[in-house]
Design an enzyme around this catalytic site. Structure first.
Site, PDB file in Angstrom:
ATOM      1  N   HIS A   1      -5.120   5.902   8.244  1.00  0.00           N
ATOM      2  CA  HIS A   1      -3.740   6.200   8.603  1.00  0.00           C
ATOM      3  C   HIS A   1      -3.161   7.164   7.587  1.00  0.00           C
ATOM      4  CE1 HIS A   1      -3.844   2.613   6.041  1.00  0.00           C
ATOM      5  NE2 HIS A   1      -2.710   3.056   5.511  1.00  0.00           N
TER       6      HIS A   1
ATOM      7  N   CYS B   1       0.863  -1.174   0.000  1.00  0.00           N
ATOM      8  CA  CYS B   1       0.000   0.000   0.000  1.00  0.00           C
ATOM      9  C   CYS B   1       0.897   1.220   0.000  1.00  0.00           C
ATOM     10  CB  CYS B   1      -0.976   0.006   1.182  1.00  0.00           C
ATOM     11  SG  CYS B   1      -0.213   0.329   2.777  1.00  0.00           S
TER      12      CYS B   1
END
Length: 676
Positions: free
Chosen positions: A597, A414
């Site tokens: 996040h 990611c």
């Protein structure tokens, strides 16, 4: 993460082709979800207009009540019925609504629909192009306005501001559409229609195949077909009852001729797979299945061009067309939209295009007879690279790839490499270990750190194209649900086909913990059990909220981020990076869990590893998914990965999730999330 590529885009970034693909994707994303409505309108037109099929049946009969005329809106009922209002109002509003929703969810969709009504009433032609402009514009402006007062509205006034802002912006855009966009697009539509008439009247419309056929192979067909031909064709069909524009790109003849040439004169896997591909292309309407055959021998594009020109010429000769778009480009869909007096012309156009394409492709294959037939698998891979994702039909051409040997190195990637990927890697690792593939490692990593040495890369759908750039030789798997994606089971099945029997021990060894994060953080065996204090410190009791107050995704991110700031884990700027990360790829994991996040660039704003936990009595709408639990993440190193692994185990267990729902204290929540 500020730069993420859609999985539908081509792997290489930049360039005219990629820009056109993005533009075409945006246009087609407004039209394709509503193709069913276009088809419904086409069938209503075919049945009930004055020259329709049912009208012909009832022409010699008395029509008590005039129900055929009422539905079609002709005769004494001119202007009423279903057909006219559907093309005038329903179809453009659906496009405007969809365009606004693409940009800013339901709020953008409502503004887009309101604005589209202004465009419709300010014009005298069907406003598909106008809806494609005003719909996304409304969504974009609504998004910008919401950003201006985000976090600044006093509690209790949120609904008032939300509703009035949509209404006022919709009002202003409807006026703009009525006086500005509508008249301008009407002028453009008439000019474009005149241009089409000019091409038809001067017998040069077949020359459009010089652009259309190569564009199809380069996946620019959406930009041409759904972005230009469908809106113009629908406007033309509203006036004349049919349009030849619906047949320019969808004629299956050019591709069918190429596949038949391979069937009779090809060699190897190309010849063996061509008959099945021809059936899928002709009856299923999946034109992309013949693209690899052209890519194997690019000179065959000449066959597609000449075949397409032949089909268009015949349609011009017979003045044939379709009542509505044929999607997909199947002969079945084409016939469903063909007027009763145009079947001969349409049929001959398909037959003629097929025949010419077959003859030309056969000639090109024959003069190339001495050469070795290129690899169909390589051509298919090239097609998928241009398309930017795995083709749903390519496995029919090549079969599963067992030639690369065993898969032992899997990376879940990611943007930041610390939240979504860590959770996904934990779930996938557990499945692989449970299946007995102890020699397969699963690690999580930031995309920016990928090297072209890995066997298999797993990413969110929106990041796949970006990951392909760094690791073109790896197998790429896209997921959109990190907790329970069915692609994980496909990966396990793939390991069973590619890895030797010796590589699968059948079950994990008695002393091993199949759910540990040793593959990611590489700690010594037993390290998690002997060092619980960092885990406890990462999730402080003060950072756990049992009854969150947020009602939107952005507010929930603020709430989780504020807890991280208050516990001293991050600086204030980190919260903004959490929103930036969410813009590119949603952090919804599945099973009611979201883990927002920051981006990889925001790691400098992390003071220490920290997590926050917020439970909501009413689930938050997280880009269409219900998020009941929100875990904010800030990882300074890898010491948060063990906790993420434990959280993954909790949310894969329905009983554990129920325990979280029933927990009465923050301490109880922390015990559930950190117990080994």
């Amino acid at each position: 993460m500020s730069e993420a590529d859609s999985s539908t885009e081509a792997a290489p970034r930049g360039g005219i082709r990629v820009g056109a693909q993005k533009f075409g994707t945006a246009l087609s994303n407004m039209v394709m979800p509503n193709i069913g409505a276009f088809i419904a309108w086409g069938l209503l037109t075919a049945l009930f207009i004055e020259s329709g099929w049912l009208t012909g049946i009832f022409s010699g009969l008395k029509d008590p009540g005039g129900w055929v005329a009422k539905i079609g809106g002709w005769g004494e009922y001119d202007g009423a019925g279903i057909v006219g209002p559907m093309i005038t109002f329903l179809l453009p509003i659906l496009i405007g609504y969809t365009g606004g929703r693409m940009i800013h969810g339901n709020r953008g969709a409502v503004v887009g629909a309101i604005a589209t009504v202004g465009v419709i009433t300010g014009s005298d032609v069907p406003m598909f192009l106008g809806a494609m402009i005003i719909g996304p514009l409304g969504g974009w402006l609504m998004k910008k306005l919401d950003g201006l007062w985000e976090g600044k509205i006093r509690p209790g006034f949120e609904m008032l501001v939300d509703n009035f802002s949509v209404g006022i912006l919709g009002l202003l855009l409807a006026i703009l559409g009525f006086f500005g966009v509508g008249p301008l697009v009407s002028t453009f539509t008439r000019a474009a229609g005149n241009a089409v008439d000019f091409l038809v009247n001067h017998d040069v419309l077949p020359l459009t195949s010089i652009l259309i056929e190569p564009a199809k192979v380069l996946f620019l067909n959406n930009a041409i077909n759904h972005g230009v031909l469908t809106p113009l064709g629908t406007a033309q069909a509203a006036e004349t009852g049919k349009s030849i524009l619906f047949l320019l790109e969808t004629n299956p003849g050019p591709g069918l001729g190429i596949l038949l040439a391979y069937t009779f004169f090809g060699t190897g896997n190309a010849r063996a797979s061509a008959p099945g591909a021809a059936l899928i292309q002709f009856f299923g309407g999946i034109h992309e299945i013949y693209f690899p055959y052209v890519l194997m021998k690019p000179r065959l594009i000449l066959a597609a061009i000449l075949g397409g020109m032949t089909g268009i010429f015949i349609n011009v000769l017979f003045s044939s067309g379709l009542r509505a778009p044929a999607a997909p480009g199947s002969i079945i869909a084409i016939y469903a939209q063909t007027p009763s007096d145009d079947f001969l012309g349409v049929t001959l156009s398909v037959v003629g295009a097929t025949a010419v394409s077959l003859v030309v492709a056969t000639f090109l294959l024959k003069i190339d007879h001495s050469e070795e037939m290129p690899d169909l698998a390589a051509a298919t891979a090239g097609m998928e690279a241009m398309k930017g994702k795995k083709s749903s039909v390519s496995s029919m051409l090549t079969g599963p790839d067992h030639s690369r040997g065993p898969i032992t190195d899997i990376v879940f990637a990611c943007d930041a490499g610390m939240g979504s990927s860590a959770m996904g890697a934990s779930v996938l690792r557990r499945k692989i270990k449970k299946a007995g593939f102890d020699d397969v490692t699963v690690v999580n990593q930031a995309i920016s750190n990928l090297e072209d040495t890995h066997d298999l890369i797993v990413t969110h759908t929106d990041l796949t194209a970006r990951a392909r750039q760094s690791t073109p030789s790896a197998i790429h798997i896209s997921v959109d649900d990190f907790m329970s994606s069915p692609r994980y089971d496909e990966i396990v099945d793939l390991l069973g086909k590619t890895n030797s029997a010796e590589g699968a021990s059948g079950s994990p060894s008695d002393g091993a913990d199949p759910t540990s994060d040793s593959a990611t953080a590489a700690p010594p065996a037993g390290a998690v059990a002997t060092a619980p204090s960092p885990t406890q410190q990462a999730l402080a009791v003060e950072s756990i909220v049992l009854h969150g107050t947020a009602t939107t995704r952005d507010d929930a991110i603020d709430e989780a981020g504020r807890l991280l700031v208050e516990c001293g884990a991050v600086e204030e700027s980190y919260v903004a990076s959490m929103h930036e990360r969410e813009k590119s790829v949603a952090t919804f994991m599945g099973n009611g869990l979201a883990i927002p996040h920051g981006t990889n660039e925001a790691k400098s704003a992390i003071r220490r590893t920290g997590l926050s936990f917020v439970r909501y009595d009413e689930p938050i709408d997280w880009k269409g998914k219900p998020a009941e639990f929100v875990v904010g993440i800030a990882g300074a190193g890898k010491d948060h990965l063990t906790l993420l692994n434990t959280i993954a185990k909790v949310f894969l267990d329905a009983d554990e999730v129920e325990r979280l729902r029933a927990a009465q204290t923050a301490e109880e929540v922390r015990d559930i999330l950190t117990e080994e």
